[in-house]
Scaffold this motif. Structure first.
Motif, short mmCIF file in Angstrom:
data_model
loop_
_atom_site.label_atom_id
_atom_site.label_comp_id
_atom_site.label_asym_id
_atom_site.label_seq_id
_atom_site.Cartn_x
_atom_site.Cartn_y
_atom_site.Cartn_z
N LYS A 26 0.84 -1.27 0.37
CA LYS A 26 -0.09 -0.24 0.01
C LYS A 26 0.95 1.20 0.10
N GLY A 27 1.54 1.20 1.35
CA GLY A 27 2.50 2.79 1.00
C GLY A 27 3.48 2.51 -0.63
N VAL A 28 4.03 1.64 -0.99
CA VAL A 28 5.04 1.86 -2.83
C VAL A 28 3.31 2.32 -3.72
N VAL A 29 2.71 1.48 -3.63
CA VAL A 29 1.25 2.22 -4.40
C VAL A 29 1.48 3.59 -4.68
N LEU A 30 0.86 3.69 -2.83
CA LEU A 30 0.17 5.18 -2.68
C LEU A 30 1.64 6.26 -2.58
N LYS A 31 2.77 5.29 -2.86
CA LYS A 31 3.60 7.08 -3.27
C LYS A 31 4.00 7.11 -4.69
N THR A 32 3.80 5.52 -5.59
CA THR A 32 3.78 5.78 -6.94
C THR A 32 2.17 6.94 -7.35
N LEU A 33 0.94 6.38 -6.43
CA LEU A 33 -0.09 7.53 -7.18
C LEU A 33 -0.27 8.18 -6.23
N TYR B 238 -1.77 10.75 -7.15
CA TYR B 238 -2.67 11.59 -7.46
C TYR B 238 -4.09 10.96 -7.12
N GLN B 239 -4.43 10.62 -6.55
CA GLN B 239 -4.89 9.60 -6.64
C GLN B 239 -6.77 10.24 -5.57
N LYS B 240 -7.63 11.22 -6.16
CA LYS B 240 -8.36 11.09 -5.43
C LYS B 240 -9.10 9.92 -5.51
N ASN B 241 -9.47 8.95 -6.19
CA ASN B 241 -10.38 7.70 -6.77
C ASN B 241 -9.85 6.26 -5.84
N TYR B 242 -9.69 5.83 -4.55
CA TYR B 242 -9.29 5.30 -3.97
C TYR B 242 -9.03 3.62 -4.52
N GLY B 243 -10.34 3.28 -5.42
CA GLY B 243 -10.62 2.74 -5.89
C GLY B 243 -9.75 2.37 -6.94
N LEU B 244 -9.22 2.77 -7.61
CA LEU B 244 -7.84 2.84 -8.04
C LEU B 244 -6.83 2.00 -7.63
N VAL B 245 -6.22 2.74 -6.42
CA VAL B 245 -5.35 2.29 -5.42
C VAL B 245 -5.18 1.19 -4.64
N GLU B 246 -6.98 0.85 -4.51
CA GLU B 246 -7.05 -1.04 -4.49
C GLU B 246 -7.38 -1.62 -5.55
N GLU B 247 -7.63 -1.31 -6.65
CA GLU B 247 -7.77 -2.29 -7.44
C GLU B 247 -5.90 -2.41 -8.26
N CYS B 248 -5.29 -1.60 -8.04
CA CYS B 248 -3.61 -1.71 -8.07
C CYS B 248 -3.27 -2.75 -6.84
N ILE B 249 -3.94 -2.39 -5.89
CA ILE B 249 -2.76 -3.68 -4.60
C ILE B 249 -3.60 -4.95 -5.28
N ASN B 250 -4.64 -5.24 -5.01
CA ASN B 250 -5.71 -5.86 -5.83
C ASN B 250 -4.32 -7.14 -6.78
N ASP B 251 -3.72 -5.84 -7.80
CA ASP B 251 -2.93 -6.76 -9.15
C ASP B 251 -1.79 -6.62 -8.28
N GLN C 105 -0.39 1.48 -13.54
CA GLN C 105 -1.81 1.86 -13.24
C GLN C 105 -1.67 3.97 -14.14
N LEU C 106 -0.38 4.25 -13.43
CA LEU C 106 0.29 5.38 -14.10
C LEU C 106 -0.93 5.72 -15.51
N ARG C 107 0.71 4.76 -15.87
CA ARG C 107 0.30 5.26 -17.38
C ARG C 107 -0.83 5.26 -17.66
N ARG C 108 -1.78 3.84 -17.40
CA ARG C 108 -2.66 3.78 -18.46
C ARG C 108 -3.53 5.24 -17.94
N LEU C 109 -3.55 5.70 -16.82
CA LEU C 109 -4.50 7.02 -16.50
C LEU C 109 -3.85 8.29 -17.52
N ILE C 110 -2.61 8.49 -17.74
CA ILE C 110 -2.11 9.42 -18.23
C ILE C 110 -2.43 9.13 -19.68
#
Length: 185
Positions: free
Chosen positions: A36-43, A45-58, A92-97
């Motif tokens: 979670k720490g690594v994902v949040l550090k990389t993402l 910008y995320q206001k949508n925590y669902g994307l962060v959770e999806e990334c963690i699940n991935d 995930q960040l590249r897909r968003l971009i």
């Protein structure tokens, strides 16, 4: 809390490779905060925590699907899962971009900064690729994952002084390699 009757610190890697669900539960319980720490550090910008959770699940799905490829001990596993988290978050960040570039809206400043950070991280990984594996791991833990020298030393079973020496020598190697590349241009 999960019931780890068969799974523990010594057995979780082998059980994970044999696709035992209790091993995955153990990994999630033990490594969720790191992932979670690594994902949040990389993402950031995320206001949508669902994307962060999806990334963690991935990340955990990738660990499950690729466990048989892992070779090493618990310390290696921690670095392995952190790198998987970093790459999944980067993807995930590249897909968003890409999705954002398809729209007419300009990219928010924070997302633009994240793009620059990704490009810098890729360049950083290219530079540290010349180092030996232990030194490369130290550089990744220090500069990409944000570990302190004493944390790196503890996780790699080194002294803090050894970590500092390896960082110093590694910077020298990277600098010499950079100058060599620069002079050939």
């Amino acid at each position: 809390m999960w019931n780890y009757q068969k799974c523990n610190n010594n057995t979780f890697i082998q059980r994970l490779k044999r696709k035992k669900e209790d091993a995955l539960e153990y990994v999630i319980e033990q490594y969720l905060s790191l992932v979670k720490g690594v994902v949040l550090k990389t993402l950031p910008y995320q206001k949508n925590y669902g994307l962060v959770e999806e990334c963690i699940n991935d990340v955990f799905l990738a660990v499950w699907n690729n466990a048989d490829q892992f070779v090493g001990n618990e310390g290696d596993f921690q670095r392995w899962i952190a790198v998987i988290a970093k790459y999944k978050a980067t993807d995930q960040l590249r897909r968003l971009i890409r999705n954002r570039e398809d729209c007419a809206d300009p990219l928010p400043t924070q997302l633009q900064e994240s793009i620059s950070t990704l490009e810098e991280e890729e360049e950083f990984l290219n530079y540290v690729s010349i180092l030996k594996e232990t030194d490369r791991n130290i550089f990744i833990m220090k500069y990409l994952l944000g570990f302190k020298n004493n944390e790196i030393a503890e996780r790699l079973n080194l002294t803090t002084q050894a970590v500092e020496n390896r960082l110093y020598r590694g910077k020298g190697k990277i600098g010499k390699n950079f100058l060599k590349e620069f002079n050939t241009i």
